[in-house]
Write an enzyme that holds these catalytic residues in place. Sequence first.
Site, PDB file in Angstrom:
ATOM      1  N   CYS A 139       0.707  -1.183   0.077  1.00  0.00           N
ATOM      2  CA  CYS A 139       0.027   0.053   0.053  1.00  0.00           C
ATOM      3  C   CYS A 139       1.005   1.177   0.086  1.00  0.00           C
ATOM      4  CB  CYS A 139      -0.819  -0.041   1.370  1.00  0.00           C
ATOM      5  SG  CYS A 139      -1.693  -1.651   1.343  1.00  0.00           S
ATOM      6  N   ARG A 193       1.337   1.909  -6.217  1.00  0.00           N
ATOM      7  CA  ARG A 193       1.632   1.235  -5.050  1.00  0.00           C
ATOM      8  C   ARG A 193       0.309   0.283  -4.825  1.00  0.00           C
ATOM      9  NH1 ARG A 193       6.841   1.546  -2.070  1.00  0.00           N
ATOM     10  NH2 ARG A 193       5.584  -0.227  -0.719  1.00  0.00           N
ATOM     11  N   TRP A 224      -4.056  -1.734  -1.072  1.00  0.00           N
ATOM     12  CA  TRP A 224      -3.955  -2.822  -2.214  1.00  0.00           C
ATOM     13  C   TRP A 224      -4.380  -3.946  -1.151  1.00  0.00           C
ATOM     14  CZ3 TRP A 224      -1.829  -7.735  -2.428  1.00  0.00           C
ATOM     15  CH2 TRP A 224      -1.536  -8.327  -3.601  1.00  0.00           C
ATOM     16  N   ASN A 249       1.084  -0.518   6.434  1.00  0.00           N
ATOM     17  CA  ASN A 249       1.554  -1.137   5.329  1.00  0.00           C
ATOM     18  C   ASN A 249       2.037  -2.474   5.848  1.00  0.00           C
ATOM     19  OD1 ASN A 249       2.173  -1.682   2.711  1.00  0.00           O
ATOM     20  ND2 ASN A 249       3.485   0.262   2.532  1.00  0.00           N
ATOM     21  N   GLY A 250       1.464  -3.668   5.207  1.00  0.00           N
ATOM     22  CA  GLY A 250       2.124  -4.805   5.522  1.00  0.00           C
ATOM     23  C   GLY A 250       1.054  -5.999   6.052  1.00  0.00           C
ATOM     24  N   GLU A 307      11.043 -12.993 -19.637  1.00  0.00           N
ATOM     25  CA  GLU A 307      10.943 -11.804 -19.354  1.00  0.00           C
ATOM     26  C   GLU A 307       9.824 -10.993 -20.340  1.00  0.00           C
ATOM     27  OE1 GLU A 307      10.647  -9.662 -17.320  1.00  0.00           O
ATOM     28  OE2 GLU A 307      10.548  -7.481 -18.105  1.00  0.00           O
ATOM     29  N   LYS A 320       6.279  -9.246 -19.167  1.00  0.00           N
ATOM     30  CA  LYS A 320       5.759  -7.957 -19.554  1.00  0.00           C
ATOM     31  C   LYS A 320       4.301  -8.008 -20.372  1.00  0.00           C
ATOM     32  CE  LYS A 320       7.662  -6.016 -17.771  1.00  0.00           C
ATOM     33  NZ  LYS A 320       8.665  -6.364 -17.099  1.00  0.00           N
ATOM     34  N   GLU A 368       1.496  -9.111 -17.713  1.00  0.00           N
ATOM     35  CA  GLU A 368       1.248  -8.282 -16.652  1.00  0.00           C
ATOM     36  C   GLU A 368       0.296  -7.003 -17.049  1.00  0.00           C
ATOM     37  OE1 GLU A 368       4.213  -6.600 -14.029  1.00  0.00           O
ATOM     38  OE2 GLU A 368       5.610  -6.575 -15.677  1.00  0.00           O
ATOM     39  N   HIS A 372       9.373 -31.248 -26.544  1.00  0.00           N
ATOM     40  CA  HIS A 372       9.381 -32.180 -25.372  1.00  0.00           C
ATOM     41  C   HIS A 372       7.690 -32.148 -24.648  1.00  0.00           C
ATOM     42  CE1 HIS A 372      13.480 -33.556 -25.022  1.00  0.00           C
ATOM     43  NE2 HIS A 372      13.744 -32.258 -25.136  1.00  0.00           N
ATOM     44  N   LYS A 392       3.345  -1.824  -7.434  1.00  0.00           N
ATOM     45  CA  LYS A 392       4.968  -2.074  -7.651  1.00  0.00           C
ATOM     46  C   LYS A 392       5.813  -2.634  -7.059  1.00  0.00           C
ATOM     47  CE  LYS A 392       8.053   0.083 -10.329  1.00  0.00           C
ATOM     48  NZ  LYS A 392       8.395  -0.444 -11.700  1.00  0.00           N
TER      49      LYS A 392
HETATM   50  O1  M6R Z   1      11.329  -4.134  -6.970  1.00  0.00           O
HETATM   51  P1  M6R Z   1      11.530  -5.674  -7.474  1.00  0.00           P
HETATM   52  O2  M6R Z   1      12.247  -5.769  -8.564  1.00  0.00           O
HETATM   53  O3  M6R Z   1      12.163  -6.489  -6.557  1.00  0.00           O
HETATM   54  O4  M6R Z   1      10.214  -6.352  -7.933  1.00  0.00           O
HETATM   55  C1  M6R Z   1      10.196  -7.655  -8.291  1.00  0.00           C
HETATM   56  C2  M6R Z   1       9.134  -7.812  -8.865  1.00  0.00           C
HETATM   57  O5  M6R Z   1       7.866  -7.740  -7.966  1.00  0.00           O
HETATM   58  C3  M6R Z   1       8.944  -7.068 -10.178  1.00  0.00           C
HETATM   59  O6  M6R Z   1       9.821  -7.303 -11.032  1.00  0.00           O
HETATM   60  C4  M6R Z   1       7.722  -7.403 -11.008  1.00  0.00           C
HETATM   61  O7  M6R Z   1       7.474  -8.973 -11.478  1.00  0.00           O
HETATM   62  C5  M6R Z   1       7.378  -6.269 -11.965  1.00  0.00           C
HETATM   63  N1  M6R Z   1       6.055  -5.862 -11.880  1.00  0.00           N
HETATM   64  C6  M6R Z   1       7.548  -6.777 -13.289  1.00  0.00           C
HETATM   65  O8  M6R Z   1       7.528  -5.936 -14.484  1.00  0.00           O
END
Ligand code: M6R
Length: 597
Positions: free
Chosen positions: A2, A28, A77, A103-104, A475, A479, A482, A498, A592
């Site tokens: 959050c 966030r 969140w 937060n937490g 990766e 992208k 997400e 396989h 984030k």
């Molecule tokens: O802040 P971080 O790089 O440690 O975060 C790790 C993941 O949460 C972050 O890479 C997440 O997968 C991103 N949203 C990817 O774009």
Amino acid sequence: MCGIFVYQGPRSDAAGIVLEGLKRLEYRGYDSWGLAVPGSDGLKTERRVGKIGAVSANDGPIAALNPSNVAIGHTRWATHGGVTEGNAHPHLSCDGKVGVIHNGIVENAEELKAELLAGGHVLASETDSEVIAHLIENLLRDHPLPEAVRLAFSRLRGRNAIVVLSASAGKVLVVAKSGSPVVIGIGGNESAPEYFVSSDMPALLAHTNRLVWLGDHEMATIDGSLKFASTSTGEPISRQSEIVAWEPEQAERGEHPHFMLKEILEQRDAVQRAINQPPALLDEVAAVMRVAQEVCFIGCGTAGAVGRIGTYLFADIAGRATSAILGSEFKNYRHSLHERTLLIAISQSGETADLLEAVDIALARGSRVVAIVNVPGSMLTRKAHYTLLVQAGPEKAVASTKATMGQIAVLGLLAHACAGQAAHGHALLTNVASHIDALTTPDYMGRVARLANRLAGEDDLYVIGRGINYPVALEAAIKVQEVSYIHAEGIAGGELKHYAIALIQPGTPCIILASNDDARAEILSNAAQVKARGGMIIGVGPEDNPIFDEYLPVPDGGGLSPLLTLIPMQILAYYLACARGNDPDMPRNLAKSVTVK
Ligand code: M6R
């Protein structure tokens, strides 16, 4: 996950200042939000469901919170309890005088709830957070606010950060932390200081770059001055402020429709900054790597994929075997760690809970830790023995782009340093960075956007690579998933036969990453296998091929090709999100910084 934003100082529009701060933090957490200020017989609050978006300080109920010299605010969140106004923060005590933003996750919330209910408290929400306000309410009978907060905080299990405002204590704020990030900004001047508290440093930059990061098990009391203490003992501790070089404009969207697009366009500079590491530090880290018995990259999500890219870079450039483990899986390997294990922890935020836990495990086993991280002052930088800052500047879109590129560039540089070729590596990386502009011209972006429009209605998308393009494919799929919500998977070309080729049907879109490397012939043969089953082939690489139905050219990046191959994949993900009507900056269900486990 959050967002926390708080103001205390001479200005009387605290609610407006906090509202603007929350907007900067919305990436966030963005399912609900709320504010509180002291009132004549309790706290006055305004809580709402949904994004803050265009809500302004002139909005009736917000304007009614002013004048006030102090305000606390939160974007949520959801973890415990649905997305409702009642579950939005701040949460209040029964008498309405103690307000808490949190937060937490309070891991023992159920136990504490039972105790509070037995003691006659009425809990108004389904959250774990609300118990904190009621615990403090009890303790305030016998203790001043800072001590009541300390004692209540000591009862919470888990990784938490809280800010507490009490109507009875006037402007006094108490902040405490055991895991989730908290940074305090000091603005104004000597005679009229002002204080800001945020869960995220970039949100403070519009006001000040003089910052103090609160450590775990530390608390701060803000009562017109700033005092620090240990949450374990209550003993005062000293904390120095730091000046952060990030500019406030870097954290603004400017003319761009989305942060994700802005950040994609900033990647040439990001790579260039990332490779300007202090030479002595780079040498020292390379020396630590050379003597390490095992080297392991760890990261989560995209940073996990970057770690896997790192294993290929180190094998190829430095002839060094390394491994890559996801932060959340790392604890399973704890018995294999020792003093000569080197952990390279990769993170944009430096606050990811799974990663920090892995680092703690490694530190407890006597292992060395190097951080490759974007956010200066973050928790990871405080835990690691060495920190290579990525220097990408604030990254606000949930989907990581420029920080990812910076991390890959740092790994490329470090691999060269390990091979005793730091200067050569720097020159190669500078050359690769110079090709990035060709991938962000309006023409090129238009070409990718047209492809995105063609693919926007698909349910599944596969990205297939071999060699270093295998983790690049992982990766690329992250992208796409997400931000577009299309089911996307990264597949190693060699694995197709396989199992994965069973997924190919007439028209299934398959992106083939075909760099000019020794995997090219084999990946083209994989493309032929897919095409034979009717798959649609989208080729990405330096050379076109008749087998491609669609083609995105990418300059030849040699052994550092991920820095170029990933860019059209990021652009494709962005335009897919736009074409499907999604907000690429705030994808559903994601935040984030993943500061909870
Ligand atoms: O802040 P971080 O790089 O440690 O975060 C790790 C993941 O949460 C972050 O890479 C997440 O997968 C991103 N949203 C990817 O774009």
